[in-house]
Motif scaffolding. Sequence first.
Motif, PDB file in Angstrom:
ATOM      1  N   PHE A 186       0.830  -1.227   0.150  1.00 10.38           N
ATOM      2  CA  PHE A 186      -0.131  -0.024   0.059  1.00 10.38           C
ATOM      3  C   PHE A 186       0.774   1.276  -0.095  1.00 10.38           C
ATOM      4  CE2 PHE A 186      -0.130   2.192   4.051  1.00 10.38           C
ATOM      5  CZ  PHE A 186       0.305   1.438   5.038  1.00 10.38           C
ATOM      6  N   VAL A 187       2.141   1.152   0.350  1.00  5.31           N
ATOM      7  CA  VAL A 187       2.845   2.377   0.462  1.00  5.31           C
ATOM      8  C   VAL A 187       3.438   2.828  -0.849  1.00  5.31           C
ATOM      9  CG1 VAL A 187       5.417   2.884   0.773  1.00  5.31           C
ATOM     10  CG2 VAL A 187       3.947   2.244   2.595  1.00  5.31           C
ATOM     11  N   ILE A 188       3.620   1.973  -2.080  1.00  3.08           N
ATOM     12  CA  ILE A 188       3.904   2.289  -3.299  1.00  3.08           C
ATOM     13  C   ILE A 188       2.615   3.035  -4.068  1.00  3.08           C
ATOM     14  CG2 ILE A 188       4.600   1.507  -5.615  1.00  3.08           C
ATOM     15  CD1 ILE A 188       6.273  -0.615  -4.568  1.00  3.08           C
ATOM     16  N   PRO A 189       1.501   2.658  -4.157  1.00  8.54           N
ATOM     17  CA  PRO A 189       0.437   3.227  -4.789  1.00  8.54           C
ATOM     18  C   PRO A 189       0.161   4.505  -3.979  1.00  8.54           C
ATOM     19  CG  PRO A 189      -0.216   0.914  -3.881  1.00  8.54           C
ATOM     20  CD  PRO A 189       1.145   1.228  -3.670  1.00  8.54           C
ATOM     21  N   TYR A 229       2.371   6.500  -2.315  1.00  8.79           N
ATOM     22  CA  TYR A 229       3.557   7.462  -2.756  1.00  8.79           C
ATOM     23  C   TYR A 229       3.440   7.913  -4.128  1.00  8.79           C
ATOM     24  CZ  TYR A 229       8.232   8.967  -4.013  1.00  8.79           C
ATOM     25  OH  TYR A 229       9.335   9.783  -4.508  1.00  8.79           O
ATOM     26  N   TYR A 230       2.754   7.188  -4.975  1.00  8.40           N
ATOM     27  CA  TYR A 230       2.804   7.380  -6.531  1.00  8.40           C
ATOM     28  C   TYR A 230       1.501   8.456  -6.662  1.00  8.40           C
ATOM     29  CZ  TYR A 230       1.073   7.047 -11.281  1.00  8.40           C
ATOM     30  OH  TYR A 230       0.752   7.249 -12.539  1.00  8.40           O
ATOM     31  N   LEU A 231       0.392   8.269  -5.725  1.00  7.61           N
ATOM     32  CA  LEU A 231      -0.554   9.046  -5.765  1.00  7.61           C
ATOM     33  C   LEU A 231      -0.246  10.652  -5.192  1.00  7.61           C
ATOM     34  CD1 LEU A 231      -3.617   7.018  -4.968  1.00  7.61           C
ATOM     35  CD2 LEU A 231      -3.264   7.901  -7.062  1.00  7.61           C
ATOM     36  N   THR A 240       2.430  11.860  -4.965  1.00  6.13           N
ATOM     37  CA  THR A 240       3.616  12.836  -5.864  1.00  6.13           C
ATOM     38  C   THR A 240       2.657  13.488  -6.874  1.00  6.13           C
ATOM     39  OG1 THR A 240       3.926  10.933  -7.301  1.00  6.13           O
ATOM     40  CG2 THR A 240       5.660  11.471  -5.615  1.00  6.13           C
ATOM     41  N   ARG A 241       1.466  12.884  -7.257  1.00  3.86           N
ATOM     42  CA  ARG A 241       0.711  13.539  -8.165  1.00  3.86           C
ATOM     43  C   ARG A 241      -0.058  14.713  -7.843  1.00  3.86           C
ATOM     44  NH1 ARG A 241      -0.890   9.915 -13.167  1.00  3.86           N
ATOM     45  NH2 ARG A 241       0.592  11.109 -13.989  1.00  3.86           N
TER      46      ARG A 241
END
Lengths: 270, 291
Positions: free
Chosen positions: A116-119, A121-123, A125-126
Amino acid sequence: MARRTIFYVGLLLLLLAVLFPLYWVVVTSFKTTRDAFAIPPVWFFSPTLENYRTVFANRGFLSAFANSFVISILSSALAVAVGSVAAYGLAQQPGDLRRSKEKFILSLRIAPALLFVIPMYYLATRIGALNQHWLLIAAYAFVNVPFAISLLITFFDDIPKELRDAARVDGAREFSVFWHVYLPAARGGMVATLILCVLFTWNEFFVALVLTGRDTQTLPVSITSFLTFQGIQWGALTAAATLIMLPMIVLGILVQGQIVRGMTLGSVKG
Amino acid sequence: MATAASDPTRHFFQPIIVCLTVASVALTLFVIWISLHDLSLMRAGREKFVGLDNYLRFFGDPRAMAALWRTVLFTTLATVVEIALGLAVVLFLDRDFAMKRLVRTLLLVPIIMTPVVVGLTWRFLFDPATGMANYLLSLAGLSQVDWLGSPQLALYSVLIADIWQWTPFVILLVMAALESAPTDPLNAARVDGAREWQVAWYVLLPMLRRALAIVALIRAIDSIKAFDLFYIMTRGGPALSTETLNYYGYIAAFTNFDISYALAIAIILTIFTNVALLTMYSVLFPKSGER
């Protein structure tokens, strides 16, 4: 007599193995650089606060202290508030329904944080949310809620059902039973849950490493900055380490009876 | 009387359970979607569908395979050693003595210590030139060891730190189980003339079976996901010799910015964890299978 002596020698060795590493770090934090690296080690020395001065002069470390404090208190309070409502509802359910919900809650805790950390992080940053405190508070509340629910259920279970039935007969509505009967009766359990959530959040590293920015770094992330510049500054590092863990050891000893209970949760009942 | 459907207590947990369910379903779908594309943090917005390529790549990636094997090795060793050592200490402490409560409190300290600080502490002790570990070796007349710098040794050095932190947890949990266990069977066996080791092996151990199984499951889950000690003590080195699958996933995402591949790794790790746990569960609790 000989057997007793052997037992106490064994006990001493055990405690030595458990406590020596901790002792050595705390003691090193009070040594000058020369004493800290002397071989053979210096056992008796004149203590200095030099390392603590270095740490307190480090603005990054001070703000990390504030960040850790705010993030762990707020996310834990949120988790306990939400968790106590849910736990009250679940504690009143018949066995099957309750068990299936508890299994679901438990399964949330098996998945690796990477998932859950990767998604997140991705969101983040956006939408530009990295470096904002609410992102971490939300992430930790999400992690702590399932834990708080499963721990609080066990405390609500300890409250005799007659209390609730009596209040219901007197015409109390469900929410006022929760608010006026259960919450006061489970106060100790709620405090213990809050403390355990604070402890986990304060100590947590992986989520913080990924999701914190320059202004939101928590203590475990911040301390790694002593690792890189011109080698390792062990003196300042051990002082910082002592400052990070001391409050948690005090808190942990306050709720010592609940720690093993909290960490084995759910699985004990199988 | 209210019927089950209109039971007001349901309103207390349903919103939160629904939120958690929606969040985890949405997250799972999003994670699967990303893992089927070639999304990179370096060029967001220009991803294309690649099907199962990330998963196929995993099984052809020697670095990933080595990390998977290392995870299995680390998890097995950590779980087995911590359980065995913990059980030994519990049996050793199983008697009345002064300060038993104090000993219990002190055993708590490693468990609640910040894992990052535990990593730093052991890195400090394992320092090749000035560390305590090598000083003790020199006192014993043994030659110096490069604990964290040697690819053959580093994984085991991290293992030592993990054992130091988590064996007390095993001890406290099994101790609690032992104290709530009935003492009659033990005394009966002693009266029947059983030796102490026989009592321990034939009576005590079966009674502690359930507690041991639970603590083994917990330690296995946590060791598979271990990250903090590796990050602080070795950063996966030297020469990738301490890179576990979880750590490789982190590197793939935040050093190589290849989040699609990283999530494929995370998904495989999750599946692998669940299979391992189910296997362990059916071995440790065979009765629940029979019914």
